[in-house]
Design a protein around this motif. Structure first.
Motif, PDB file in Angstrom:
ATOM      1  N   ALA A   1       1.414  -7.613   6.611  1.00 45.33           N
ATOM      2  CA  ALA A   1       0.189  -6.968   6.134  1.00 45.33           C
ATOM      3  C   ALA A   1      -0.345  -6.050   7.221  1.00 45.33           C
ATOM      4  O   ALA A   1      -0.478  -6.452   8.381  1.00 45.33           O
ATOM      5  CB  ALA A   1      -0.859  -8.012   5.761  1.00 45.33           C
ATOM      6  N   VAL A   2      -0.643  -4.818   6.842  1.00 46.19           N
ATOM      7  CA  VAL A   2      -1.241  -3.835   7.738  1.00 46.19           C
ATOM      8  C   VAL A   2      -2.580  -3.429   7.133  1.00 46.19           C
ATOM      9  O   VAL A   2      -2.633  -2.961   5.991  1.00 46.19           O
ATOM     10  CB  VAL A   2      -0.343  -2.604   7.921  1.00 46.19           C
ATOM     11  CG1 VAL A   2      -0.990  -1.609   8.870  1.00 46.19           C
ATOM     12  CG2 VAL A   2       1.034  -3.018   8.432  1.00 46.19           C
TER      13      VAL A   2
ATOM     14  N   ALA B   1       4.779  -2.732  -6.621  1.00 51.92           N
ATOM     15  CA  ALA B   1       6.123  -3.110  -7.041  1.00 51.92           C
ATOM     16  C   ALA B   1       6.272  -4.594  -6.745  1.00 51.92           C
ATOM     17  O   ALA B   1       5.338  -5.231  -6.246  1.00 51.92           O
ATOM     18  CB  ALA B   1       7.183  -2.290  -6.289  1.00 51.92           C
ATOM     19  N   GLU B   2       7.426  -5.143  -7.054  1.00 50.80           N
ATOM     20  CA  GLU B   2       7.626  -6.563  -6.770  1.00 50.80           C
ATOM     21  C   GLU B   2       7.449  -6.823  -5.282  1.00 50.80           C
ATOM     22  O   GLU B   2       8.084  -6.185  -4.442  1.00 50.80           O
ATOM     23  CB  GLU B   2       9.020  -6.994  -7.214  1.00 50.80           C
ATOM     24  CG  GLU B   2       9.268  -8.484  -7.053  1.00 50.80           C
ATOM     25  CD  GLU B   2      10.645  -8.894  -7.528  1.00 50.80           C
ATOM     26  OE1 GLU B   2      10.907 -10.105  -7.601  1.00 50.80           O
ATOM     27  OE2 GLU B   2      11.461  -7.995  -7.831  1.00 50.80           O
ATOM     28  N   ASN B   3       6.515  -7.711  -4.956  1.00 49.93           N
ATOM     29  CA  ASN B   3       6.211  -8.142  -3.590  1.00 49.93           C
ATOM     30  C   ASN B   3       5.379  -7.143  -2.787  1.00 49.93           C
ATOM     31  O   ASN B   3       5.026  -7.437  -1.642  1.00 49.93           O
ATOM     32  CB  ASN B   3       7.485  -8.460  -2.794  1.00 49.93           C
ATOM     33  CG  ASN B   3       8.340  -9.515  -3.458  1.00 49.93           C
ATOM     34  OD1 ASN B   3       7.823 -10.454  -4.057  1.00 49.93           O
ATOM     35  ND2 ASN B   3       9.652  -9.359  -3.387  1.00 49.93           N
ATOM     36  N   TRP B   4       5.047  -5.975  -3.338  1.00 49.54           N
ATOM     37  CA  TRP B   4       4.280  -4.965  -2.608  1.00 49.54           C
ATOM     38  C   TRP B   4       2.887  -4.830  -3.216  1.00 49.54           C
ATOM     39  O   TRP B   4       2.749  -4.702  -4.431  1.00 49.54           O
ATOM     40  CB  TRP B   4       4.989  -3.617  -2.640  1.00 49.54           C
ATOM     41  CG  TRP B   4       6.185  -3.552  -1.747  1.00 49.54           C
ATOM     42  CD1 TRP B   4       7.480  -3.781  -2.097  1.00 49.54           C
ATOM     43  CD2 TRP B   4       6.189  -3.248  -0.347  1.00 49.54           C
ATOM     44  NE1 TRP B   4       8.302  -3.648  -1.005  1.00 49.54           N
ATOM     45  CE2 TRP B   4       7.535  -3.308   0.093  1.00 49.54           C
ATOM     46  CE3 TRP B   4       5.194  -2.926   0.577  1.00 49.54           C
ATOM     47  CZ2 TRP B   4       7.907  -3.061   1.407  1.00 49.54           C
ATOM     48  CZ3 TRP B   4       5.567  -2.673   1.885  1.00 49.54           C
ATOM     49  CH2 TRP B   4       6.904  -2.743   2.289  1.00 49.54           C
ATOM     50  N   TYR B   5       1.853  -4.829  -2.336  1.00 48.39           N
ATOM     51  CA  TYR B   5       0.469  -4.789  -2.795  1.00 48.39           C
ATOM     52  C   TYR B   5      -0.334  -3.791  -1.963  1.00 48.39           C
ATOM     53  O   TYR B   5      -0.170  -3.698  -0.739  1.00 48.39           O
ATOM     54  CB  TYR B   5      -0.181  -6.168  -2.674  1.00 48.39           C
ATOM     55  CG  TYR B   5       0.548  -7.254  -3.434  1.00 48.39           C
ATOM     56  CD1 TYR B   5       0.224  -7.542  -4.753  1.00 48.39           C
ATOM     57  CD2 TYR B   5       1.575  -7.974  -2.821  1.00 48.39           C
ATOM     58  CE1 TYR B   5       0.898  -8.531  -5.455  1.00 48.39           C
ATOM     59  CE2 TYR B   5       2.255  -8.959  -3.519  1.00 48.39           C
ATOM     60  CZ  TYR B   5       1.912  -9.230  -4.830  1.00 48.39           C
ATOM     61  OH  TYR B   5       2.589 -10.202  -5.518  1.00 48.39           O
ATOM     62  N   LEU B   6      -1.204  -3.078  -2.654  1.00 50.37           N
ATOM     63  CA  LEU B   6      -2.178  -2.204  -2.000  1.00 50.37           C
ATOM     64  C   LEU B   6      -3.532  -2.882  -2.078  1.00 50.37           C
ATOM     65  O   LEU B   6      -3.991  -3.258  -3.163  1.00 50.37           O
ATOM     66  CB  LEU B   6      -2.222  -0.834  -2.685  1.00 50.37           C
ATOM     67  CG  LEU B   6      -3.191   0.190  -2.086  1.00 50.37           C
ATOM     68  CD1 LEU B   6      -2.747   0.585  -0.676  1.00 50.37           C
ATOM     69  CD2 LEU B   6      -3.288   1.426  -2.980  1.00 50.37           C
TER      70      LEU B   6
ATOM     71  N   LEU C   1      -1.964  -2.524   3.212  1.00 54.57           N
ATOM     72  CA  LEU C   1      -0.701  -2.604   2.491  1.00 54.57           C
ATOM     73  C   LEU C   1      -0.047  -3.923   2.869  1.00 54.57           C
ATOM     74  O   LEU C   1       0.058  -4.260   4.055  1.00 54.57           O
ATOM     75  CB  LEU C   1       0.210  -1.435   2.862  1.00 54.57           C
ATOM     76  CG  LEU C   1       1.558  -1.361   2.138  1.00 54.57           C
ATOM     77  CD1 LEU C   1       1.358  -1.098   0.651  1.00 54.57           C
ATOM     78  CD2 LEU C   1       2.440  -0.274   2.757  1.00 54.57           C
ATOM     79  N   LYS C   2       0.380  -4.687   1.849  1.00 55.63           N
ATOM     80  CA  LYS C   2       0.949  -6.011   2.114  1.00 55.63           C
ATOM     81  C   LYS C   2       2.273  -6.180   1.376  1.00 55.63           C
ATOM     82  O   LYS C   2       2.398  -5.802   0.208  1.00 55.63           O
ATOM     83  CB  LYS C   2      -0.021  -7.112   1.679  1.00 55.63           C
ATOM     84  CG  LYS C   2       0.488  -8.522   1.987  1.00 55.63           C
ATOM     85  CD  LYS C   2      -0.540  -9.587   1.671  1.00 55.63           C
ATOM     86  CE  LYS C   2      -0.580  -9.896   0.195  1.00 55.63           C
ATOM     87  NZ  LYS C   2      -1.396 -11.088  -0.101  1.00 55.63           N
ATOM     88  N   TYR C   3       3.230  -6.752   2.104  1.00 52.92           N
ATOM     89  CA  TYR C   3       4.478  -7.193   1.500  1.00 52.92           C
ATOM     90  C   TYR C   3       4.518  -8.718   1.595  1.00 52.92           C
ATOM     91  O   TYR C   3       4.280  -9.287   2.671  1.00 52.92           O
ATOM     92  CB  TYR C   3       5.694  -6.604   2.217  1.00 52.92           C
ATOM     93  CG  TYR C   3       7.004  -7.149   1.682  1.00 52.92           C
ATOM     94  CD1 TYR C   3       7.626  -6.553   0.606  1.00 52.92           C
ATOM     95  CD2 TYR C   3       7.582  -8.290   2.243  1.00 52.92           C
ATOM     96  CE1 TYR C   3       8.810  -7.063   0.088  1.00 52.92           C
ATOM     97  CE2 TYR C   3       8.761  -8.808   1.729  1.00 52.92           C
ATOM     98  CZ  TYR C   3       9.372  -8.192   0.655  1.00 52.92           C
ATOM     99  OH  TYR C   3      10.528  -8.710   0.136  1.00 52.92           O
ATOM    100  N   SER C   4       4.805  -9.401   0.501  1.00 54.14           N
ATOM    101  CA  SER C   4       4.811 -10.859   0.504  1.00 54.14           C
ATOM    102  C   SER C   4       5.898 -11.362  -0.430  1.00 54.14           C
ATOM    103  O   SER C   4       5.940 -10.992  -1.613  1.00 54.14           O
ATOM    104  CB  SER C   4       3.442 -11.400   0.050  1.00 54.14           C
ATOM    105  OG  SER C   4       3.450 -12.809  -0.036  1.00 54.14           O
ATOM    106  N   ASP C   5       6.815 -12.182   0.099  1.00 56.87           N
ATOM    107  CA  ASP C   5       7.814 -12.838  -0.736  1.00 56.87           C
ATOM    108  C   ASP C   5       7.915 -14.298  -0.321  1.00 56.87           C
ATOM    109  O   ASP C   5       7.026 -14.825   0.351  1.00 56.87           O
ATOM    110  CB  ASP C   5       9.161 -12.117  -0.673  1.00 56.87           C
ATOM    111  CG  ASP C   5       9.780 -12.132   0.727  1.00 56.87           C
ATOM    112  OD1 ASP C   5       9.336 -12.934   1.565  1.00 56.87           O
ATOM    113  OD2 ASP C   5      10.702 -11.332   0.978  1.00 56.87           O
ATOM    114  N   GLU C   6       9.006 -14.953  -0.703  1.00 54.73           N
ATOM    115  CA  GLU C   6       9.096 -16.389  -0.478  1.00 54.73           C
ATOM    116  C   GLU C   6       9.295 -16.767   0.976  1.00 54.73           C
ATOM    117  O   GLU C   6       9.108 -17.934   1.350  1.00 54.73           O
ATOM    118  CB  GLU C   6      10.244 -16.978  -1.317  1.00 54.73           C
ATOM    119  CG  GLU C   6      11.649 -16.775  -0.751  1.00 54.73           C
ATOM    120  CD  GLU C   6      12.187 -15.369  -0.990  1.00 54.73           C
ATOM    121  OE1 GLU C   6      13.253 -15.029  -0.453  1.00 54.73           O
ATOM    122  OE2 GLU C   6      11.527 -14.609  -1.734  1.00 54.73           O
ATOM    123  N   CYS C   7       9.650 -15.796   1.849  1.00 56.75           N
ATOM    124  CA  CYS C   7       9.961 -16.168   3.230  1.00 56.75           C
ATOM    125  C   CYS C   7       9.294 -15.282   4.274  1.00 56.75           C
ATOM    126  O   CYS C   7       9.391 -15.570   5.463  1.00 56.75           O
ATOM    127  CB  CYS C   7      11.471 -16.142   3.454  1.00 56.75           C
ATOM    128  SG  CYS C   7      12.202 -14.477   3.372  1.00 56.75           S
TER     129      CYS C   7
END
Length: 802
Positions: free
Chosen positions: A752-753, A717-722, A742-748
């Motif tokens: 990451a786990v 999904a937006e900002n979520w990566y496997l 699993l990683k969440y990444s946005d502008e701020c």
């Protein structure tokens, strides 16, 4: 007849009355308004109270005062001061301009817009109080500075020198995307801003629900920005995620976003493992100078002690270099490692001191020359892998220093090498040093017999720990010419003359197994050949196609003595389509092709109109006469070689596929296969590699080798990566390494786990399972927590079952 009144009113768009300067400003304003009517209003985005200085200049003119023709400094809430040129014109637009002579005030009211020196001020009203020497903007105040910073507030009040003041209901967005909201902001001494009941965050508001709390923010009773120090201080601060408090500290500070480098402590890394125990790594960054720094990163471990680490970086006018140091007086010294052979070896853990030095550098020495190095020195083979300073997959160590020069048709390269294997069972590669390796290539500019003439030379001096030393000098002259007839046929004759001189010691003759009696070897080789190709080209509506049959015949003397020469650089022969039409297929100088050989095959290329392409090569090689110098298992040892096939396919920029195959000439059995693919399409990106090699005992391959490696990323999904990856040995049905994350990444913010497994065992390096959690906060930094508790739980479970 005229008379004074207490209040004078002027219609909209009037600026600075009573003075010649005011009349001139009014003329400029009218020109500005006409231009503004044809264009969009300027974008309004960030920071502080500098425009107020411009307003003061305007209102001072309205009060029959003339601003001084001098430079002054504007205040800035975040970032650096910006100069104001008082000599430049200022433009004011408002619904109404009021002169309150009784209260000694000048008021601009209704949709006030002020433009001055690239500053913009918007407000419902602006009041200049000459008695109190204050300037106040009220109602929906927005200020944009030339650096892009924007301030939003309900009220801004400043003294006439603009050093001190306060701002009510403040909202700031800086050019670094920092957002500060405060109930009240006070400015002191021209450089310190105090935000009370304030919130700090670099996160953008949710587009669909801007009223919701950001991903993270810091709420504090006070946020103090000291511009001269470049610091932001927090008092009674709470870290919130999605508006929920998760941590509280009474006081802390960090550099403001405009500071790019600063000496001080960095965020620690924390972990726990079976080998290290509980550990913490606390980096300290020291900015020695604008072009050099040092990071000191001691790692404190409950089991092993303290691993001292430091990294020095230095940028000079013509290049950069860095030095990494690591060392430890190791506590845990009672472990050993048992190899599969059953031989118990002394473990490096028994050493009192372990350490390494790693340095890299690259420098330009003029227009044509460059020099550099990549050197690693270490106390033992497993130190850097055990402490995770290098990948656990590394199997050898190569150190290099070089000098290179390229000038039109000339190339010179001088290299110093140090080679060494890192694995316990690597007995075939004793440590060796090349000092030096020198290559020189020169292409003569004039045409010789209608073709290109080139000179090549190589000097190599190699020493080994086992005493098998060698020095060689290689010199060759090459000629090549290409002819194309009216039918499009391509004829390429070529020739080469080469001479070698070797000086060797303690060389074991592979034919007899005895030490060779010859210590000086001189040999020469002459080569002549001819290549023919005939490309057929056709075009369709969507693509162009080229089919090209190719044939080579290469003639040399039937044989030459080669067993007296140690084979140091010609061992890595991989016969595939990329090597099919090479004049000499050996990877180095120590082995030479002999006799007469023919190479033939077919090349096909398709180039589509939308940018995709397909390229295919198929063919084989045939020894027609003379000795065949190639060993069994290479695919070239028989009279007729194995068939080779190469396929390169890229239907679009997002997908690429490469396959290289070798098939037995008699049975068409697959002997070697290399496949690689990469994809980046929509939410999916990744790479895949597959390798298969049939056993060849004479080459040291006692069994088939087959493995696959995969790496990929899927945007859920937006900002979520496997994230995922694995390296698997298919021949032994053994997982080598794998990971899932699993990683969440946005502008701020980044979270990451990752779960990792390694099944490699080499002395003190044991199979490992670990979980790594990494946080990154924009403008604050990041930290990592790593644990192998999963490994310990599995081991405990296995013990319970047994």
């Amino acid at each position: 007849m005229t008379r004074d009144v207490d209040i004078e009113r002027s219609p909209a768009h009037l600026v600075c009355v009573r003075t010649l300067a005011a009349a001139q400003a009014l003329a400029r304003l009218r020109a500005f308004v006409r231009a503004r009517a044809k264009a969009c209003a300027p974008a309004l985005t960030l920071l502080a109270v500098g425009p107020a200085l411009a307003l003061a200049a305007l209102l001072a003119a309205a009060a029959n005062t003339q601003p001084a023709h001098a430079q002054s400094q504007s205040p800035s809430i975040l970032g650096q001061e910006l100069p104001i040129d008082r000599t430049k014109p200022m433009l004011l637009q408002a619904d109404e301009l009021i002169y309150d002579n009784r209260r000694n005030r000048v008021i601009a009211r209704g949709n006030v817009e002020i433009y001055y020196n690239n500053y913009t001020l918007l407000a419902d009203s602006v009041i200049y109080d000459q008695s109190a020497n204050t300037l106040e903007a009220q109602g929906n105040v927005r200020i944009k500075q030339p650096d892009g910073a924007i301030v939003n507030a309900e009220r801004i009040t400043l003294t006439d020198d603009f050093r001190d003041g306060f701002i009510g209901s403040l909202r700031i967005v800086s050019k670094e995307d920092v957002r500060i909201a405060a109930a009240l902001a006070t400015r002191k001494d021209g450089e310190t801003t105090i935000f009370e009941r304030a919130v700090f965050t670099p996160c953008k508001p949710c587009r669909k629900h801007p009223e919701r709390a950001p991903i993270w923010q810091i709420k504090a009773a006070k946020i103090i920005h000291k511009r001269s120090e470049g610091n932001i201080y927090y008092e009674n601060a709470t870290l919130e995620f999605f508006g929920v408090p998760v941590a509280w500290v009474p006081f802390f500070f960090h550099a403001d976003p405009s500071v790019k480098r600063r000496s001080g402590l960095l965020i620690p890394k924390i972990g726990q493992s079976e080998d290290f125990g509980t550990w913490v790594e606390i980096p300290y960054y020291w900015e020695v100078a604008p072009n050099m720094d040092f990071t000191f990163s001691p790692r404190f471990m409950s089991k092993q002690g303290v691993l001292w680490q430091g990294e020095w970086r230095h940028r000079l006018a013509n290049g950069t270099y860095k030095v990494e140091l690591a060392g430890i007086f190791q506590n845990d010294s009672d472990e050993t490692a048992l190899l599969d052979s059953g031989v118990l070896l002394k473990s490096p853990l028994e050493n009192t001191w372990r350490g390494s030095l790693k340095t890299e550098g690259r420098f330009s020495l003029g227009s044509w020359w460059q020099a550099g190095w990549d050197v690693t020195l270490e106390s033992d083979d497993t130190f850097r892998r055990f402490y995770k300073l290098d990948s656990v997959l590394r199997t050898d160590r190569v150190s290099l220093a070089y000098l290179e020069g390229i000038n039109r048709r000339n190339y010179f390269g001088a290299y110093l090498y140090h080679f060494g294997g890192l694995l316990a069972d690597d007995t075939s590669n004793a440590e060796s040093r090349a000092h030096p390796v020198v290559d020189y290539d020169y292409i003569i500019g004039d045409r010789i017999l209608g073709g290109e003439l080139s000179l090549n030379a190589n000097v190599t001096s190699l020493s080994r720990d086992d005493g098998a030393d060698s020095t060689k000098l290689i010199a060759a002259v090459k000629w090549r010419r290409q002819l194309i007839d009216d039918w499009g046929q391509v004829f390429t004759p070529f020739a080469e003359v080469r001479g070698d001189v070797y000086k060797v010691s303690n060389h074991i003759d592979p034919a007899t197994g005895l030490t060779s009696e010859k210590d000086t070897i001189v040999r020469g080789m002459a080569t002549a050949g001819f290549e023919y190709s005939y490309p057929f080209v056709t075009h369709t509506e969507s693509a162009s196609h080229v089919i090209e049959p190719v044939a080579q015949v290469i003639a040399r003397p039937s044989g030459i003595a080669q067993d007296d020469v140690p084979n140091e650089d010609a061992k890595s022969l991989v016969f595939d389509d990329s090597l099919l039409f090479d004049i000499d297929k050996f990877s180095g100088y120590d082995r030479i092709e002999t006799g007469v050989r023919a190479n033939y095959g077919l090349r096909y290329t398709m180039q589509s109109a939308d940018g995709g392409y397909i390229r295919a090569v198929v063919g084989k090689s045939q020894q027609l006469a003379g000795d065949n110098p190639f060993a069994q298992g290479t695919g070239l040892s028989k009279g007729g070689s194995d068939y080779v096939l190469g396929l390169y396919y890229q239907p679009m920029g997002a997908l690429q596929f490469i396959a290289q195959s070798r098939f037995d000439a008699d049975t068409f059995e697959l002997k070697r296969q290399d496949v690689s693919a990469s994809l980046s399409y929509g939410p999916l990106s990744g790479t895949a590699n597959y390798a298969f090699t049939r056993k060849a005992p004479i080459l040291g391959l006692g069994s088939d080798e087959e493995e696959v490696s995969l790496n990929g990323q899927l945007r859920l999904a937006e900002n979520w990566y496997l994230l995922g990856g694995l390296h698997y040995d298919l021949a032994d049905s053994q997982l080598i390494t794998d990971q899932l994350g699993l990683k969440y990444s946005d502008e701020c913010f980044v979270l990451a786990v990752t779960y990792k497994e390694s099944h490699i065992q080499d002395r003190d390096i044991e199979p490992d399972r670990s979980v790594t959690i990494r946080f990154e906060f924009k403008h604050l930094g990041g930290t990592t927590f790593e644990t192998d508790a999963v490994q310990q739980l599995i081991a405990s479970s296995d013990e319970d079952k047994s």
